[in-house]
Design a protein around this motif. Structure first.
Motif, PDB file in Angstrom:
ATOM      1  N   ASP A 169       0.484   5.183   0.493  1.00 50.09           N
ATOM      2  CA  ASP A 169      -0.439   6.281   0.816  1.00 50.09           C
ATOM      3  C   ASP A 169      -0.148   7.469  -0.083  1.00 50.09           C
ATOM      4  OD1 ASP A 169      -1.270   4.644   2.830  1.00 50.09           O
ATOM      5  OD2 ASP A 169      -0.155   5.682   4.419  1.00 50.09           O
ATOM      6  N   ALA A 217       8.140  -5.441   5.846  1.00 53.47           N
ATOM      7  CA  ALA A 217       8.994  -4.432   5.193  1.00 53.47           C
ATOM      8  C   ALA A 217      10.187  -4.080   6.080  1.00 53.47           C
ATOM      9  CB  ALA A 217       8.178  -3.180   4.903  1.00 53.47           C
ATOM     10  N   HIS A 255       3.601   0.646   2.961  1.00 54.44           N
ATOM     11  CA  HIS A 255       3.367  -0.443   3.913  1.00 54.44           C
ATOM     12  C   HIS A 255       3.259  -1.781   3.208  1.00 54.44           C
ATOM     13  CE1 HIS A 255       2.261   2.969   6.431  1.00 54.44           C
ATOM     14  NE2 HIS A 255       1.535   3.360   5.404  1.00 54.44           N
ATOM     15  N   HIS A 315       0.851  -1.195   0.000  1.00 53.96           N
ATOM     16  CA  HIS A 315       0.000   0.000   0.000  1.00 53.96           C
ATOM     17  C   HIS A 315       0.881   1.237   0.000  1.00 53.96           C
ATOM     18  CE1 HIS A 315      -3.621  -2.282   0.760  1.00 53.96           C
ATOM     19  NE2 HIS A 315      -2.873  -3.016   1.567  1.00 53.96           N
ATOM     20  N   GLU A 322       3.701  -6.217   4.646  1.00 55.27           N
ATOM     21  CA  GLU A 322       4.079  -7.071   5.772  1.00 55.27           C
ATOM     22  C   GLU A 322       5.556  -7.443   5.676  1.00 55.27           C
ATOM     23  OE1 GLU A 322       1.330 -10.379   6.228  1.00 55.27           O
ATOM     24  OE2 GLU A 322       2.884 -11.388   7.413  1.00 55.27           O
TER      25      GLU A 322
END
Ligand code: AMP
Ligand code: GLY
Length: 424
Positions: free
Chosen positions: A351, A408, A404, A349, A406
Motif C-alpha cells: 500500500d 506472510a 500483504h 501488495h 498470503e
C-alpha cells in the motif's frame, strides 16, 4: 565505470541501492538480482555460483568492477577468476575467504594468534566424534566445517542432541563434504553482536555495530533462520567494548590473515558474543551479513563505491567512512513455513504511505509483468532509519503493516528487549 553485483537477496538490494547513488557508476548489473533490484540495475539470470558464466558475462559486458556478496562464490574463488580476467573486485580471494569456508581453519587461526573464542575439538572421524558427543557433560555446539547455507550449527541442549547432530552431519552427510569434519565446542552465553568491517588487508574500519535475530519466532524461539531482522547500532556494544574488541579481535584477525599470506580485502564479519569472560568470536563471515547489511548500510553517509575502490586499491586509510548517529531497524517478512519448505508465487501488495526514511528491500521476489510475487523463504526486509531506535522500530513496523501477501510471517519483537539474541 561498469559495475556488477553478484547475488540476489536483501543484502544485495541494500548494496545496489547505495551503489546506485555513486556518480562514478555508469552501468549497474546484478546477477541474478531480484524483483526489487530490477528497479536499480539490469538483472541477468546467472546464478551466483556459475563462475564460468559470471566471468564470461563480465568480459562480454566490459565490467570494470565487481562486488561479490554471497559466501559460496567467494569461497569457490570467483574473485580470483574475475581478477585474473582483469575485473577489479570487492571481496576476498578464495584463500582469504577460507576464514568462513572452513570453521576448522578459522578456529586454528584464532588459537595460533591468541584471539578469544570458544574452546573446541575437531573431528574427522565420525565414530570418535559420536563418542565424544555422547560423553559431553554440559551443553555443546556442533558445527560442520564447511559452508552449509547457514544451517551447519546445532546448539545442543544435551548429549542426545549432540549425538544426533554429529550423526546427521557425518554419517547421513546432510551437508555433503562440508561435514567431513566437525567441531564440537563449548557453549557460550551472552548478548551477540555483529560487527561488519571494511578492510584492505592492513587497515580495518568497522561499520556501525548491529544485532541479528536468528530464531524464527518471537521471544527468540524456534529454529535458526538466515535472520528475521536486525537493528543497528547494537545496544550492548558500548564504545569501551568496541575499543576492546578492536584491540583483541578485529585488528589481530586482519594482522593474522596478512601474516598467513591471506590478506583480506572486502567486508569481514565478526560474530561476537559478549560473555562474562569478555568478548569472544562465535564466527567469522567473509562478507556482509544478511539482514545486517540492510540495517547497517542505510546509516552509511559516505559513498559506498569510493570505499569499495579504496579497499581494492589498498588505500582504505585515506577513504572517508562516516555513519549517521541515528538508528535503524530491519524487519524481515518471510513466507509461511520458513525456514522449512515454502510455497512461492504469492502476489505481493504494498500500500502507499510508507513512513519517512523507510525502504522495502526485496529478499526473495520476482516480477511477473506488473505483478510482484514471492520467490523464496525470506521475501522482503523492511528497514527504517530514525534518530532513535524506538522511532526506527515504529516506522519499520508501520511499513510492514502496509505489505500483504498470503502466508506472510514476521517477528513482532525485533529490537525489543525480549527479542534480543542472547545466544545459548
Ligand atoms: P552461525 O551459523 O555460526 O552463525 O551460528 C549460529 C548461531 O549459533 C550463533 O549466532 C549463535 O547464536 C549460536 N552459536 C554458535 N556457536 C556458539 C557457541 N559456541 N556458544 C553458544 N552459541 C553459539
Ligand atoms: N545474518 C548472519 C549471516 O549473514 O550469516
Amino acid at each position: 565505470m561498469n559495475v556488477m553485483i553478484v547475488g540476489g537477496g536483501g543484502r544485495e538490494h541494500a548494496l545496489a541501492e547505495r551503489l546506485a547513488r555513486s556518480p562514478r557508476i555508469g552501468k549497474l548489473c546484478a546477477l541474478p538480482g531480484n524483483g526489487g533490484i530490477a528497479a536499480l540495475a539490469e538483472c541477468v539470470p546467472i546464478p551466483a555460483t556459475d563462475l564460468d558464466a559470471l566471468v564470461a558475462f563480465a568480459r562480454e559486458r566490459s565490467i570494470d568492477f565487481a562486488v561479490v556478496a554471497p559466501d559460496d562464490p567467494l569461497v569457490m574463488g570467483l574473485v580470483d577468476r574475475l581478477e585474473a580476467a582483469g575485473v577489479r573486485c570487492f571481496g576476498p580471494n578464495a584463500r582469504a575467504a577460507a576464514i568462513e569456508g572452513s570453521k576448522v581453519y578459522a578456529k586454528d587461526l584464532m588459537r595460533r594468534y591468541g584471539i578469544p573464542t570458544a574452546r573446541s575439538r575437531v573431528f574427522d572421524d565420525a565414530d570418535r566424534a559420536l563418542e565424544y558427543a555422547a560423553s559431553a557433560g554440559g551443553p555443546v555446539v556442533v558445527k560442520a566445517d564447511g559452508l552449509a547455507r547457514g544451517k551447519g550449527v546445532v546448539v545442543a541442549e544435551d548429549a542426545d542432541q549432540a549425538v544426533a547432530a554429529v550423526a546427521a552431519i557425518m554419517k547421513e552427510r546432510i551437508f555433503g563434504a562440508s561435514g567431513d569434519r566437525v567441531l564440537i565446542e563449548e557453549r557460550l552465553s551472552g548478548p551477540e553482536v555483529s560487527v561488519l568491517a571494511f578492510t584492505d588487508g592492513r587497515t580495518i574500519v568497522p561499520m556501525v555495530s548491529s544485532m541479528d535475530h536468528k530464531r524464527a519466532f518471537d521471544g527468540d524461539r524456534g529454529p535458526n533462520t538466515g535472520g528475521m531482522g536486525a537493528v543497528a547500532p547494537n545496544p550492548h556494544y558500548t564504545p569501551e567494548l568496541a575499543a576492546l574488541c578492536m584491540e583483541r579481535i578485529l585488528r589481530p584477525t586482519v594482522e593474522a590473515l596478512r601474516a598467513e599470506g591471506r590478506p583480506f580485502r572486502g567486508c569481514l564479519y565478526f560474530g561476537l558474543m559478549l560473555t562474562a569472560d569478555g568478548p569472544k568470536v562465535i564466527e567469522y563471515n567473509c562478507r556482509f551479513g544478511d539482514p545486517e547489511a540492510q540495517a547497517v548500510l542505510p546509516l552509511l553517509e559516505s559513498d559506498l563505491f569510493e570505499i569499495m575502490l579504496a579497499v581494492r586499491e589498498e588505500r582504505l586509510a585515506e577513504a572517508e567512512v562516516h555513519f549517521s548517529k541515528g538508528a535503524s531497524c530491519c524487519v524481515v517478512m518471510a513466507s509461511e513455513g520458513y525456514p522449512g519448505k515454502v510455497r512461492e508465487g504469492m502476489e505481493i501488495h504494498i500500500d502507499s504511505g510508507l513512513p519517512p526514511d523507510t525502504v522495502v528491500y526485496h529478499s526473495g521476489t520476482r516480477r511477473d509483468g506488473e505483478t510482484l510475487r514471492t520467490a523464496g523463504g525470506r521475501v522482503l526486509s523492511v528497514t527504517a532509519v530514525a534518530s532513535t531506535a524506538g522511532e526506527a522500530r515504529s516506522r519499520a513496523y508501520a511499513g510492514v503493516g502496509l505489505i500483504h501477501f498470503e502466508g506472510a510471517r514476521f517477528r513482532h519483537d525485533i529490537g525489543t528487549a525480549g527479542g534480543l539474541s542472547h545466544g545459548a
